[in-house]
Write a protein that holds these residues in place. Sequence first.
Motif, PDB file in Angstrom:
ATOM      1  N   TYR A  71       0.841  -1.195   0.000  1.00  0.00           N
ATOM      2  CA  TYR A  71       0.000   0.000   0.000  1.00  0.00           C
ATOM      3  C   TYR A  71       0.877   1.247   0.000  1.00  0.00           C
ATOM      4  CZ  TYR A  71      -3.579  -3.215   1.843  1.00  0.00           C
ATOM      5  OH  TYR A  71      -4.437  -4.268   2.042  1.00  0.00           O
ATOM      6  N   LEU A  72       0.320   2.332  -0.517  1.00  0.00           N
ATOM      7  CA  LEU A  72       0.925   3.648  -0.361  1.00  0.00           C
ATOM      8  C   LEU A  72      -0.111   4.562   0.273  1.00  0.00           C
ATOM      9  CD1 LEU A  72       3.202   5.727  -2.633  1.00  0.00           C
ATOM     10  CD2 LEU A  72       1.058   6.756  -1.856  1.00  0.00           C
ATOM     11  N   ILE A  73       0.289   5.256   1.338  1.00  0.00           N
ATOM     12  CA  ILE A  73      -0.551   6.256   1.995  1.00  0.00           C
ATOM     13  C   ILE A  73       0.101   7.609   1.775  1.00  0.00           C
ATOM     14  CG2 ILE A  73      -1.511   7.082   4.176  1.00  0.00           C
ATOM     15  CD1 ILE A  73      -1.249   4.245   5.280  1.00  0.00           C
ATOM     16  N   ASP A  74      -0.659   8.568   1.246  1.00  0.00           N
ATOM     17  CA  ASP A  74      -0.135   9.925   1.142  1.00  0.00           C
ATOM     18  C   ASP A  74      -0.820  10.807   2.174  1.00  0.00           C
ATOM     19  OD1 ASP A  74       1.448  12.048  -0.341  1.00  0.00           O
ATOM     20  OD2 ASP A  74      -0.570  12.894  -0.368  1.00  0.00           O
ATOM     21  N   LEU A  75      -0.010  11.582   2.888  1.00  0.00           N
ATOM     22  CA  LEU A  75      -0.504  12.542   3.887  1.00  0.00           C
ATOM     23  C   LEU A  75      -0.074  13.936   3.456  1.00  0.00           C
ATOM     24  CD1 LEU A  75       0.392  10.629   7.191  1.00  0.00           C
ATOM     25  CD2 LEU A  75      -1.724  10.530   5.856  1.00  0.00           C
ATOM     26  N   ASP A  76      -1.047  14.807   3.251  1.00  0.00           N
ATOM     27  CA  ASP A  76      -0.762  16.139   2.736  1.00  0.00           C
ATOM     28  C   ASP A  76      -0.195  17.046   3.833  1.00  0.00           C
ATOM     29  OD1 ASP A  76      -1.530  19.030   1.786  1.00  0.00           O
ATOM     30  OD2 ASP A  76      -1.744  17.736   0.034  1.00  0.00           O
ATOM     31  N   ILE A  77       0.846  17.797   3.491  1.00  0.00           N
ATOM     32  CA  ILE A  77       1.469  18.696   4.459  1.00  0.00           C
ATOM     33  C   ILE A  77       0.513  19.801   4.879  1.00  0.00           C
ATOM     34  CG2 ILE A  77       3.312  20.407   4.800  1.00  0.00           C
ATOM     35  CD1 ILE A  77       5.075  18.745   2.964  1.00  0.00           C
ATOM     36  N   THR A  78      -0.307  20.288   3.950  1.00  0.00           N
ATOM     37  CA  THR A  78      -1.136  21.463   4.232  1.00  0.00           C
ATOM     38  C   THR A  78      -2.469  21.121   4.887  1.00  0.00           C
ATOM     39  OG1 THR A  78      -2.023  21.448   1.964  1.00  0.00           O
ATOM     40  CG2 THR A  78      -0.063  22.790   2.382  1.00  0.00           C
ATOM     41  N   SER A  79      -2.616  19.898   5.365  1.00  0.00           N
ATOM     42  CA  SER A  79      -3.789  19.506   6.162  1.00  0.00           C
ATOM     43  C   SER A  79      -3.307  18.991   7.513  1.00  0.00           C
ATOM     44  CB  SER A  79      -4.597  18.433   5.437  1.00  0.00           C
ATOM     45  OG  SER A  79      -5.165  18.935   4.258  1.00  0.00           O
ATOM     46  N   PRO A  80      -2.876  19.889   8.407  1.00  0.00           N
ATOM     47  CA  PRO A  80      -2.236  19.444   9.644  1.00  0.00           C
ATOM     48  C   PRO A  80      -3.185  18.910  10.704  1.00  0.00           C
ATOM     49  CG  PRO A  80      -2.425  21.828   9.639  1.00  0.00           C
ATOM     50  CD  PRO A  80      -2.898  21.360   8.285  1.00  0.00           C
ATOM     51  N   LEU A  81      -4.482  19.199  10.589  1.00  0.00           N
ATOM     52  CA  LEU A  81      -5.407  18.847  11.667  1.00  0.00           C
ATOM     53  C   LEU A  81      -6.047  17.490  11.424  1.00  0.00           C
ATOM     54  CD1 LEU A  81      -7.077  22.299  12.358  1.00  0.00           C
ATOM     55  CD2 LEU A  81      -5.169  21.208  13.543  1.00  0.00           C
ATOM     56  N   ARG A  82      -5.316  16.457  11.804  1.00  0.00           N
ATOM     57  CA  ARG A  82      -5.831  15.089  11.769  1.00  0.00           C
ATOM     58  C   ARG A  82      -5.975  14.600  13.207  1.00  0.00           C
ATOM     59  NH1 ARG A  82      -1.526  15.327   8.238  1.00  0.00           N
ATOM     60  NH2 ARG A  82      -2.038  15.098   6.020  1.00  0.00           N
ATOM     61  N   ARG A  83      -6.997  13.819  13.466  1.00  0.00           N
ATOM     62  CA  ARG A  83      -7.121  13.167  14.765  1.00  0.00           C
ATOM     63  C   ARG A  83      -6.205  11.947  14.797  1.00  0.00           C
ATOM     64  NH1 ARG A  83     -13.371  12.097  14.282  1.00  0.00           N
ATOM     65  NH2 ARG A  83     -12.485  11.465  12.270  1.00  0.00           N
ATOM     66  N   GLN A  84      -5.913  11.480  15.987  1.00  0.00           N
ATOM     67  CA  GLN A  84      -4.974  10.363  16.102  1.00  0.00           C
ATOM     68  C   GLN A  84      -5.500   9.104  15.427  1.00  0.00           C
ATOM     69  OE1 GLN A  84      -4.233   8.746  19.977  1.00  0.00           O
ATOM     70  NE2 GLN A  84      -6.204   9.387  20.808  1.00  0.00           N
ATOM     71  N   GLN A  85      -6.824   8.959  15.261  1.00  0.00           N
ATOM     72  CA  GLN A  85      -7.361   7.750  14.646  1.00  0.00           C
ATOM     73  C   GLN A  85      -7.559   7.861  13.135  1.00  0.00           C
ATOM     74  OE1 GLN A  85      -9.047   9.824  16.685  1.00  0.00           O
ATOM     75  NE2 GLN A  85     -11.270   9.765  16.366  1.00  0.00           N
ATOM     76  N   ASP A  86      -7.308   9.037  12.533  1.00  0.00           N
ATOM     77  CA  ASP A  86      -7.706   9.234  11.149  1.00  0.00           C
ATOM     78  C   ASP A  86      -6.906   8.415  10.144  1.00  0.00           C
ATOM     79  OD1 ASP A  86      -9.898  10.920  11.475  1.00  0.00           O
ATOM     80  OD2 ASP A  86      -8.637  12.697  11.635  1.00  0.00           O
ATOM     81  N   VAL A  87      -5.587   8.396  10.257  1.00  0.00           N
ATOM     82  CA  VAL A  87      -4.787   7.638   9.283  1.00  0.00           C
ATOM     83  C   VAL A  87      -5.093   6.153   9.418  1.00  0.00           C
ATOM     84  CG1 VAL A  87      -2.484   7.152   8.416  1.00  0.00           C
ATOM     85  CG2 VAL A  87      -2.992   9.413   9.370  1.00  0.00           C
ATOM     86  N   ALA A  88      -5.134   5.671  10.651  1.00  0.00           N
ATOM     87  CA  ALA A  88      -5.463   4.264  10.882  1.00  0.00           C
ATOM     88  C   ALA A  88      -6.874   3.948  10.387  1.00  0.00           C
ATOM     89  CB  ALA A  88      -5.333   3.925  12.363  1.00  0.00           C
ATOM     90  N   GLY A  89      -7.803   4.881  10.579  1.00  0.00           N
ATOM     91  CA  GLY A  89      -9.173   4.658  10.139  1.00  0.00           C
ATOM     92  C   GLY A  89      -9.289   4.565   8.641  1.00  0.00           C
ATOM     93  N   ALA A  90      -8.619   5.472   7.914  1.00  0.00           N
ATOM     94  CA  ALA A  90      -8.652   5.427   6.454  1.00  0.00           C
ATOM     95  C   ALA A  90      -8.000   4.146   5.934  1.00  0.00           C
ATOM     96  CB  ALA A  90      -7.939   6.649   5.881  1.00  0.00           C
ATOM     97  N   ALA A 136     -10.097  -3.438   4.675  1.00  0.00           N
ATOM     98  CA  ALA A 136     -11.292  -4.279   4.757  1.00  0.00           C
ATOM     99  C   ALA A 136     -11.974  -4.467   3.407  1.00  0.00           C
ATOM    100  CB  ALA A 136     -12.286  -3.674   5.743  1.00  0.00           C
ATOM    101  N   ARG A 137     -11.559  -3.674   2.401  1.00  0.00           N
ATOM    102  CA  ARG A 137     -12.226  -3.708   1.104  1.00  0.00           C
ATOM    103  C   ARG A 137     -11.218  -4.011   0.009  1.00  0.00           C
ATOM    104  NH1 ARG A 137     -16.865  -0.583   0.344  1.00  0.00           N
ATOM    105  NH2 ARG A 137     -16.691  -1.340  -1.802  1.00  0.00           N
ATOM    106  N   ALA A 138     -11.028  -5.289  -0.284  1.00  0.00           N
ATOM    107  CA  ALA A 138     -10.095  -5.683  -1.336  1.00  0.00           C
ATOM    108  C   ALA A 138     -10.556  -5.208  -2.707  1.00  0.00           C
ATOM    109  CB  ALA A 138      -9.921  -7.204  -1.339  1.00  0.00           C
ATOM    110  N   ASP A 139     -11.845  -4.909  -2.855  1.00  0.00           N
ATOM    111  CA  ASP A 139     -12.373  -4.473  -4.145  1.00  0.00           C
ATOM    112  C   ASP A 139     -12.064  -3.012  -4.448  1.00  0.00           C
ATOM    113  OD1 ASP A 139     -14.194  -3.928  -1.952  1.00  0.00           O
ATOM    114  OD2 ASP A 139     -15.599  -3.187  -3.465  1.00  0.00           O
ATOM    115  N   LEU A 140     -11.611  -2.244  -3.459  1.00  0.00           N
ATOM    116  CA  LEU A 140     -11.323  -0.828  -3.675  1.00  0.00           C
ATOM    117  C   LEU A 140      -9.869  -0.628  -4.089  1.00  0.00           C
ATOM    118  CD1 LEU A 140     -13.136   0.818  -0.623  1.00  0.00           C
ATOM    119  CD2 LEU A 140     -13.982   0.585  -2.969  1.00  0.00           C
ATOM    120  N   ASP A 141      -9.660   0.265  -5.056  1.00  0.00           N
ATOM    121  CA  ASP A 141      -8.304   0.607  -5.488  1.00  0.00           C
ATOM    122  C   ASP A 141      -7.702   1.700  -4.624  1.00  0.00           C
ATOM    123  OD1 ASP A 141      -8.086  -1.133  -7.823  1.00  0.00           O
ATOM    124  OD2 ASP A 141      -9.635   0.139  -8.708  1.00  0.00           O
TER     125      ASP A 141
END
Length: 253
Positions: free
Chosen positions: A109-128, A134-139
Motif C-alpha cells: 500500500y501507499l498512503i499519502d498525507l498532505d502537508i497542508t492539512s495538519p489537523l488530523r485526529r490520532q485515529q484518522d490515518v489508521a481509520g482510512a 477491509a475492502r479488497a475491491d477498492l483501489d
Amino acid sequence: MQKVLITVCGRAGSKGFKNKNLKIFCGQPLVYYTLAAAKLFAAQRPDLAVDIALNTDSPILVDVVSKKYPEIRHVSRPEELCGDTVPKMAVFQQTLSAMEKLKGETYDYLIDLDITSPLRRQQDVAGAFSVKEARADLDLVFSVAPSRRNPWFNMVKQAGDHVEKVIESPYTARQQAPACYDLNASIYVFRRDFLAQNTTGILWDGRCGIYEMFDTGILDIDSEEDYLLMEVIGGHLYQQNPDFKAVRDHIRR
C-alpha cells in the motif's frame, strides 16, 4: 508482514501561497504535524512494516525534516514533476518506484498525507487505512468531510444570462438529496498495483471508497486566509479535543 509506504510531498514555493509547506503552524513547522501523524500510525500498527518518504525539490524542507526526523528518506523530485499541472499521482508513482528500488522490495500500500492539512485526529490515518484494508475491491480510499452544499439542492451554475441548479432535481429539502462530500486532500490510501499501473493520473480510474473526517478542522491551507483561520481552529482543537492534541503532542521533542 504487509509493507506500507507513507509519502509526504511538498514542492518548493507555491504560486497560490508562497512557501506554504515551510510555514510555522501553532508554534511548529507545518510538516511536523504530518510526520507526527505518520509516526503515530506506525506505532498503532506494529503488525505492518511502515516506511516514510519525503518527496520534494526544496532543500530547505529537507533540512527542516532532517533536523527532527533524520530517519525519513528523501526522494528528490525532478524538475518535470514540479509544474502546476503535474498530476499528484505521478509524484506518488515516482516516490513508490524510488523507494522500492532503494529497499529492494515491493510495497502493498501507499498512503499519502498532505502537508497542508495538519489537523488530523490520532485515529484518522489508521481509520482510512482500515477502510481500504477491509475492502479488497477498492483501489483507493481518500478522506472526505460532509459537504456544506449539495449540487442537487442548493448549488447553482452559470447558464448564459442566469443561473440554474447544478443538477436538476425535484428535491424541496436538503435531507432528500443524496449525501455529498468534499474531498479534503488530507489522506489517500492506494492499493500499490493500481497506483503503479495507472497511466492517466486520474483517481477516478479506480474504484474509490471514502473515510469521513472531522469537518471544521479540515481546511486545506492554500492561501494566507486559510492559514490564519486554520491556526485559530488548530489552537482551539489542541486545547479542547484530546484526539487532535495527541497528534500535536506526538511531534518529536
